[in-house]
Structures are given as C-alpha cells and as structure tokens.
Write an enzyme that holds these catalytic residues in place. Structure first.
Site, PDB file in Angstrom:
ATOM      1  N   SER A 124     -21.767  49.765  15.472  1.00 17.18           N
ATOM      2  CA  SER A 124     -21.174  48.453  15.728  1.00 17.18           C
ATOM      3  C   SER A 124     -19.764  48.373  15.167  1.00 17.18           C
ATOM      4  CB  SER A 124     -22.050  47.406  15.042  1.00 17.18           C
ATOM      5  OG  SER A 124     -21.370  46.186  14.962  1.00 17.18           O
ATOM      6  N   TYR A 149     -27.128  44.006   7.522  1.00 20.56           N
ATOM      7  CA  TYR A 149     -27.187  44.569   8.880  1.00 20.56           C
ATOM      8  C   TYR A 149     -26.044  45.577   9.081  1.00 20.56           C
ATOM      9  CZ  TYR A 149     -26.112  45.036  13.814  1.00 20.56           C
ATOM     10  OH  TYR A 149     -25.785  45.562  15.033  1.00 20.56           O
ATOM     11  N   LYS A 153     -25.804  49.981   9.607  1.00 13.21           N
ATOM     12  CA  LYS A 153     -25.060  50.760  10.621  1.00 13.21           C
ATOM     13  C   LYS A 153     -24.180  51.809   9.924  1.00 13.21           C
ATOM     14  CE  LYS A 153     -26.713  48.733  14.219  1.00 13.21           C
ATOM     15  NZ  LYS A 153     -27.741  49.446  14.983  1.00 13.21           N
ATOM     16  N   PHE A 178     -18.467  46.572  20.629  1.00 12.83           N
ATOM     17  CA  PHE A 178     -17.811  45.315  20.269  1.00 12.83           C
ATOM     18  C   PHE A 178     -18.785  44.176  20.663  1.00 12.83           C
ATOM     19  CE2 PHE A 178     -13.933  46.324  18.074  1.00 12.83           C
ATOM     20  CZ  PHE A 178     -14.096  47.689  18.048  1.00 12.83           C
ATOM     21  N   ASN A 179     -18.435  43.237  21.508  1.00 10.67           N
ATOM     22  CA  ASN A 179     -19.370  42.111  21.733  1.00 10.67           C
ATOM     23  C   ASN A 179     -19.987  42.155  23.126  1.00 10.67           C
ATOM     24  OD1 ASN A 179     -17.652  41.340  19.417  1.00 10.67           O
ATOM     25  ND2 ASN A 179     -18.823  39.456  19.512  1.00 10.67           N
ATOM     26  N   ASN A 199     -25.450  34.059  18.684  1.00 12.86           N
ATOM     27  CA  ASN A 199     -24.220  34.555  19.306  1.00 12.86           C
ATOM     28  C   ASN A 199     -23.661  33.555  20.319  1.00 12.86           C
ATOM     29  OD1 ASN A 199     -26.074  37.367  19.020  1.00 12.86           O
ATOM     30  ND2 ASN A 199     -24.065  37.316  18.070  1.00 12.86           N
TER      31      ASN A 199
END
Ligand code: NAD
Ligand code: UDP
Length: 338
Positions: A124, A149, A153, A178-179, A199
């Site tokens: 991420s 979180y 990663k 990314f998103n 989100n």
C-alpha cells in the site's frame, strides 16, 4: 498450472480473478470470508463464463493451505488476504499482526515447502508514511507508518525482501496500491464494506442511493488547492490488470521489484464529489467536519516505473470510476446480500 489467489473473494481480489480468467489463466482461490462472501466468486464465474475451484480457508491454517497446494498445481501466488481497516487496526493491533503477518508467514512457509517461490503481494501507498513528499517514488525511504495496518504492510515487505536475500530463487513483486475505487462494468462485483464505510467512494455511493443522508468531509483546512485532502484514485479494473503484468513479470525473473499502482494524478475530496455528481447526474449533499486523525494532506504516485518495466498504465479516469461505482451500488444497494 494455476495462479493461487488468497483473499480472492474480496474487492480487489474478485476483480483480479476476472482479469486473470479473461487473460486465459487458471486460478484457485482461498478466502475465509471474514470480509467477503462466496457469492462474489460465483459472480466472477458468471462474468467470465469460466469455472475454477475455491476453498473456504484461513491462510493461518497450515494444513488446510498445504492441502490446497497438494491438490492443485500452483505456479505462483497473488496474496490479497488481509485485514485492511486503519481505524480498527489501532483498536486491535494484535489481531492485525496475527492475521496479516502471521498469515503471510504460514503462506510463505507452505509455498516454500511445495516448491512455489513466486509471489505478488498487495502492499500500500501507506508505507510511504507522512514524511515523504509527493509524488511518491518507489526509491523513497519507508518506515514512518502511523497505524498497525500500515505497519503490517511495511513488515511484510521486509519479510519478503529478507526471504529473497536468503534464497534468491524467489521472485517477488510488491505492488503499492494507491486508492482503488470503482467496479467492474457489469455491476456484478464491487466494493462491499461492512457497516459504515470508512473510505470516501463507498460512502458517496451509499449517499447516492439514500442509505446515508450526507457525506461528511473530513477537513477543508489542509494546505491543498481547496483545503480537502488529495488522493490518487485508481479504477479497480486498472489495478487488477496491473496484477496480470506483475504475474508476467515474476514468471520471467527472480528478485524483489516494487511498483506503485496509481494514476499519478491527485484529486481532492471536493473534486471527487463534483465528478461523481456530474458523471451520475445526481446530487451529493455534504457537510465539512473536522479532520480525521492520521490523514495526510496529499498522497499520489509517480507511476513511471510500472510503465517502464511492466508496460502498465492506468487507463480509466475519475469519471469512469464514479460512474462504475454508482452502477455497482445502484444494482446492489445491499451489496452481495440483496
Ligand atoms: P477485502 O477485505 O475486500 O479483501 C481481502 C480478502 O481477504 C477478504 O475477502 C477477506 O475475507 C480475506 N481474508 C482476510 N484475512 C484472511 C485470512 N486470514 N485468510 C483468508 N482470507 C482472508 O480488501 P481489498 O480492498 O480487496 O484489499 C485486498 C488487499 O489489498 C489487502 O491486503 C489490502 O490490505 C490491500 N490494499 C487495499 C487497499 C484498498 O484501498 N482497498 C489499498 C492498499 C492495499
Ligand atoms: N473522507 C471524507 N469522508 C469520508 C471518508 C473519507 O472526507 O466519509 C476523506 C478522507 O479524510 C481522505 C479522503 O476522503 O481525505 C480519502 O479517504 P479514504 O479513506 O478513501 O482513503 P485514504 O485516506 O485511506 O487514502
């Protein structure tokens, strides 16, 4: 030979299954459905017209995982399985470390004992932390994550790097997403959050179908063009195609390669709201509220490396993302449970 997909019933996993099947790959999926359901995989079959095996399996269950490897001829793994809610990870750090890191350790051990040493891992942009300047480049220093979180990663990236140092037969691609937003154009699969979405895009789509009254925008006092945070939204189908390129890459060479998967373009929260309204001809009422803890003002990719080395580039724009997200939500107002 098959590609083994952990967490394949999830949002990104299900879209990647579609792209893999359509590209001609055989796949095998394992998921414990902690954040998904088998219906997503049935819909993958419906979209592609192809059959595949899927197992209800927690990746921390060594013997169940080993059985899957023994029953199938697995050439490479795409590892999506993990818990992903930033806020929840602050409340339940042990569960996050156990599931994400513990699960990865078991998976890698089972892979190794079955002679499978090719893996694509879902990392991420969060590993870039709060101290680097945008756009984020793969060579930047990582290590300033702000929640458990993100730290999972970062640690898993480190574990995979160490593993290659110890045994250079491994072939590893770390994809820093990314998103991801949007959905498959069929509207059959999409993002299906439990409870109140954390989100932005799923929150907006729930407002759009009347499930939520209005959007609460977290802060308009950031040092950005309109005061709201900037993110690099990427269509989930573009992201899924990035995984096909990564699989092709690990088939060709050993080593550890890291790629950003983003568009390279940053949009503010207000840009997303305005584009969503325009693309879907619908109003999205909103209210500006205080900042959300842990948010950084800007996060977007330099995506040059993926283009240069994988031949991958995001093709879909923000309007496509907003239209496809709305299409999924309006056809499935209650997600897979309708
Ligand atoms: P998701 O929750 O929809 O999918 C993850 C899947 O993994 C779910 O189906 C869940 O049931 C499964 N899972 C979790 N723990 C498991 C376990 N121990 N054993 C078996 N299955 C397990 O999330 P997603 O958005 O599709 O994300 C996929 C991956 O990409 C995750 O690792 C996530 O951290 C990473 N990622 C996501 C985003 C994002 O914004 N969606 C951004 C960056 C990275
Ligand atoms: N956001 C918001 N309201 C919401 C959800 C998100 O204003 O209900 C904002 C959030 O503060 C951030 C941006 O939208 O500035 C993107 O948030 P998201 O959680 O989707 O992605 P992340 O911040 O994890 O990259």
């Amino acid at each position: 030979m098959s590609i083994f997909i952990t967490g394949g019933a999830g949002y990104i996993g299900s879209h990647t299954c579609v792209e893999l099947l359509e590209a001609g790959y055989d796949i095998v999926v394992a998921d414990n459905y902690v954040n998904s359901c088998p219906e997503a995989l049935e819909r993958v079959k419906k979209i592609t017209g192809r059959d595949f095996k899927y197992y209800e399996c927690d990746i921390r269950d060594r013997s169940a995982l080993d059985k899957i490897f023994k029953e199938n001829s697995i050439e490479a793994v795409i590892h999506f399985a993990g818990l992903k809610a930033v806020g929840e990870s602050c409340q339940k750090p042990l569960e996050y470390y156990d599931n994400n890191i513990g699960g990865t350790l078991v998976l890698l051990d089972v892979m190794r004992s079955n002679g499978c040493k090719k893996i694509v891992f879902s990392s991420s942009a969060t590993v870039y932390g709060s101290e680097n300047k945008v756009p984020f480049v793969e060579t930047m220093k990582t290590g300033t994550t702000t929640n458990p979180y993100g730290t999972t990663k970062l640690y898993i990236e480190g574990i995979l790097k160490d593993m290659y140092l110890a045994d250079n037969e491994w072939s590893v691609v770390l994809l820093r997403y990314f998103n991801p937003v949007g959905a498959h154009k069929s509207g059959l699969i999409g993002e299906n959050p439990n409870g109140i979405p954390n989100n932005l895009m799923p929150y907006i789509t729930q407002v759009s179908v009347g499930k939520r009254e209005k959007l609460y925008i977290n802060g308009n006092d950031y040092p950005t063009k309109d005061g709201t945070c900037i993110r690099d939204y990427i269509h989930v189908v573009d992201l899924a195609i990035g995984h096909i390129k990564a699989v092709e890459h690990i088939m060709k060479k050993t080593g550890v390669d890291i790629y950003n998967l983003g568009t390279g373009i940053g949009y503010s929260v207000l840009d997303v709201v305005e584009t969503f309204k325009r693309a879907n001809n619908i109003d999205i009422p909103y209210e500006i509220v205080g900042r959300r803890a842990g948010d950084i003002a800007e996060c977007y990719a330099n995506a040059d490396k993926a283009l240069k080395e994988l031949g991958w580039k995001a093709e879909k724009n923000l309007e496509d993302m907003c239209r496809d997200a709305m299409n999924w939500q309006s056809k499935n107002p209650n997600g897979y449970g309708n």
